[in-house]
Motif scaffolding. Structure first.
Motif, PDB file in Angstrom:
ATOM      1  N   ALA A   1       0.835  -1.204   0.000  1.00 26.85           N
ATOM      2  CA  ALA A   1       0.000   0.000   0.000  1.00 26.85           C
ATOM      3  C   ALA A   1       0.868   1.251   0.000  1.00 26.85           C
ATOM      4  N   MET A   2       1.955   1.209   0.754  1.00 24.89           N
ATOM      5  CA  MET A   2       2.880   2.335   0.817  1.00 24.89           C
ATOM      6  C   MET A   2       3.497   2.605  -0.555  1.00 24.89           C
ATOM      7  N   LEU A   3       3.809   1.528  -1.278  1.00 20.34           N
ATOM      8  CA  LEU A   3       4.411   1.661  -2.599  1.00 20.34           C
ATOM      9  C   LEU A   3       3.451   2.329  -3.579  1.00 20.34           C
ATOM     10  N   VAL A   4       2.166   1.972  -3.503  1.00 21.90           N
ATOM     11  CA  VAL A   4       1.174   2.562  -4.411  1.00 21.90           C
ATOM     12  C   VAL A   4       1.105   4.075  -4.239  1.00 21.90           C
ATOM     13  N   ILE A   5       1.146   4.541  -2.997  1.00 14.55           N
ATOM     14  CA  ILE A   5       0.966   5.957  -2.710  1.00 14.55           C
ATOM     15  C   ILE A   5       2.269   6.745  -2.854  1.00 14.55           C
ATOM     16  N   SER A   6       3.397   6.049  -2.925  1.00 18.83           N
ATOM     17  CA  SER A   6       4.692   6.720  -2.990  1.00 18.83           C
ATOM     18  C   SER A   6       4.835   7.524  -4.271  1.00 18.83           C
ATOM     19  N   ASN A   7       5.873   8.360  -4.296  1.00 18.59           N
ATOM     20  CA  ASN A   7       6.150   9.204  -5.462  1.00 18.59           C
ATOM     21  C   ASN A   7       7.139   8.559  -6.425  1.00 18.59           C
ATOM     22  N   LEU A   8       7.356   7.258  -6.318  1.00 25.57           N
ATOM     23  CA  LEU A   8       8.269   6.581  -7.233  1.00 25.57           C
ATOM     24  C   LEU A   8       7.756   6.675  -8.672  1.00 25.57           C
ATOM     25  N   GLY A   9       8.665   6.897  -9.585  1.00 25.91           N
ATOM     26  CA  GLY A   9       8.306   6.953 -10.989  1.00 25.91           C
ATOM     27  C   GLY A   9       8.182   5.560 -11.597  1.00 25.91           C
ATOM     28  N   PHE A  10       7.788   5.514 -12.853  1.00 28.51           N
ATOM     29  CA  PHE A  10       7.553   4.241 -13.537  1.00 28.51           C
ATOM     30  C   PHE A  10       8.796   3.366 -13.529  1.00 28.51           C
ATOM     31  N   PHE A  11       9.950   3.918 -13.891  1.00 22.85           N
ATOM     32  CA  PHE A  11      11.168   3.127 -13.990  1.00 22.85           C
ATOM     33  C   PHE A  11      11.661   2.693 -12.610  1.00 22.85           C
ATOM     34  N   GLU A  12      11.472   3.541 -11.617  1.00 17.96           N
ATOM     35  CA  GLU A  12      11.854   3.172 -10.250  1.00 17.96           C
ATOM     36  C   GLU A  12      10.986   2.018  -9.742  1.00 17.96           C
ATOM     37  N   ARG A  13       9.693   2.063 -10.049  1.00 18.16           N
ATOM     38  CA  ARG A  13       8.796   0.977  -9.643  1.00 18.16           C
ATOM     39  C   ARG A  13       9.162  -0.323 -10.351  1.00 18.16           C
ATOM     40  N   ALA A  14       9.501  -0.208 -11.643  1.00 19.22           N
ATOM     41  CA  ALA A  14       9.882  -1.396 -12.398  1.00 19.22           C
ATOM     42  C   ALA A  14      11.151  -2.023 -11.831  1.00 19.22           C
ATOM     43  N   ALA A  15      12.134  -1.183 -11.493  1.00 17.91           N
ATOM     44  CA  ALA A  15      13.376  -1.695 -10.921  1.00 17.91           C
ATOM     45  C   ALA A  15      13.126  -2.318  -9.550  1.00 17.91           C
ATOM     46  N   PHE A  16      12.277  -1.685  -8.761  1.00 21.36           N
ATOM     47  CA  PHE A  16      11.938  -2.212  -7.434  1.00 21.36           C
ATOM     48  C   PHE A  16      11.291  -3.580  -7.564  1.00 21.36           C
ATOM     49  N   GLY A  17      10.369  -3.720  -8.517  1.00 19.70           N
ATOM     50  CA  GLY A  17       9.724  -5.008  -8.739  1.00 19.70           C
ATOM     51  C   GLY A  17      10.686  -6.060  -9.231  1.00 19.70           C
ATOM     52  N   ALA A  18      11.639  -5.657 -10.079  1.00 22.36           N
ATOM     53  CA  ALA A  18      12.616  -6.607 -10.621  1.00 22.36           C
ATOM     54  C   ALA A  18      13.514  -7.178  -9.531  1.00 22.36           C
TER      55      ALA A  18
END
Length: 201
Positions: A128-145
Motif C-alpha cells: 500500500a505504501m508503494l502505491v501511494i509513494s512518489n516513485l516513478g515508472f522506472f523506479e517501480r519497475a526496478a523495485f519489482g525486478a
C-alpha cells in the motif's frame, strides 16, 4: 479530471492525490493481509509537512460527483479509515494547500503501536505504501525486478512521526539493530528506519 482526484479546497494550488490510488492501495493490502497480518487494520494518516501545523485543525471530506459528501473522522493522531464507496468519481477535500500535508498508510494489529510494530504488519503495509509513494515508472519497475517488498537487496525505509533514538527487531531472545536516518530542518527532526521485510534470518 477533478472528479477523480483528491483536492484541498481554499488554496490556489491545492494538494492532490488521485483517489484511485487510495482504492488501489487498499486492494494491495487486502491481497496480502491474510498471509502477513490477518487481524490487522489499514488506516491512513494525514501528516502536516510543517511540524508546527496542528493536525487537529485538518478536515477531510469525500465528495462525490453526485450525492451527499462524507466527512472523515480523523483521530488525534491524524489517522482515519477510508470508507467503502462505490465508483471512483470522488474528490477528497481538505482545508490545506499544495505540499502542506501528506497521506500515508499504516497497518496495525491489535496490541501493536507505532513504536512496537509486528513485522507482519509492516509487510502488509509495504504494498500500500508503494502505491501511494512518489516513485516513478522506472523506479517501480526496478523495485519489482529486485523482488519488491520482499526483496533482501533493496533498502526500504519508513518515516516515523516521532523522533527515534534507535530501532530494532526482536524475535524470541534475538535482537538486531536497524539502520535509521535523521532529517533535520528549521522546523524539527524526522526519523526513518529500515524495514527488514526481506530478511530471512
Amino acid at each position: 479530471s477533478d472528479d477523480d482526484g483528491i483536492t484541498v479546497i481554499g488554496y490556489d494550488k491545492p494538494f492532490r492525490l488521485d483517489f484511485k490510488k487510495l482504492q488501489k492501495a487498499i486492494a494491495k493490502y487486502n491481497e496480502v493481509r491474510a498471509r502477513f497480518a490477518p487481524d490487522s487494520q489499514l488506516d491512513f494518516e494525514v501528516w502536516p509537512n510543517d511540524p508546527k501545523d496542528n493536525v487537529a485543525t485538518i478536515t477531510l471530506e469525500l465528495v462525490p460527483k453526485k450525492g451527499d459528501a462524507i466527512m472523515l473522522d480523523i483521530d488525534p493522531q491524524g489517522r482515519f479509515i477510508m470508507p467503502e464507496v462505490e465508483g471512483n468519481k470522488w474528490r477528497l477535500l481538505a482545508n490545506r494547500g499544495a505540499k502542506s500535508v501528506a497521506l500515508k498508510p499504516i497497518v496495525l494489529s491489535p496490541g501493536s503501536t507505532e513504536t512496537d510494530r509486528r513485522l507482519g504488519d509492516l509487510r502488509a503495509q509495504c504494498p500500500a505504501m508503494l502505491v501511494i509513494s512518489n516513485l516513478g515508472f522506472f523506479e517501480r519497475a526496478a523495485f519489482g525486478a529486485f523482488g519488491g517488498c520482499e526483496s533482501g537487496s533493496v533498502n526500504i525505509f519508513t518515516t516515523s512521526r516521532l523522533p527515534l533514538a534507535a530501532a530494532w527487531v526482536e524475535e524470541g531472545g534475538r535482537k538486531a539493530d536497524l539502520p535509521i536516518k535523521r532529517y533535520e530542518n528549521a522546523d524539527g527532526v524526522s526519523t526513518s528506519y529500515r524495514l527488514p521485510l526481506g530478511d530471512k534470518q
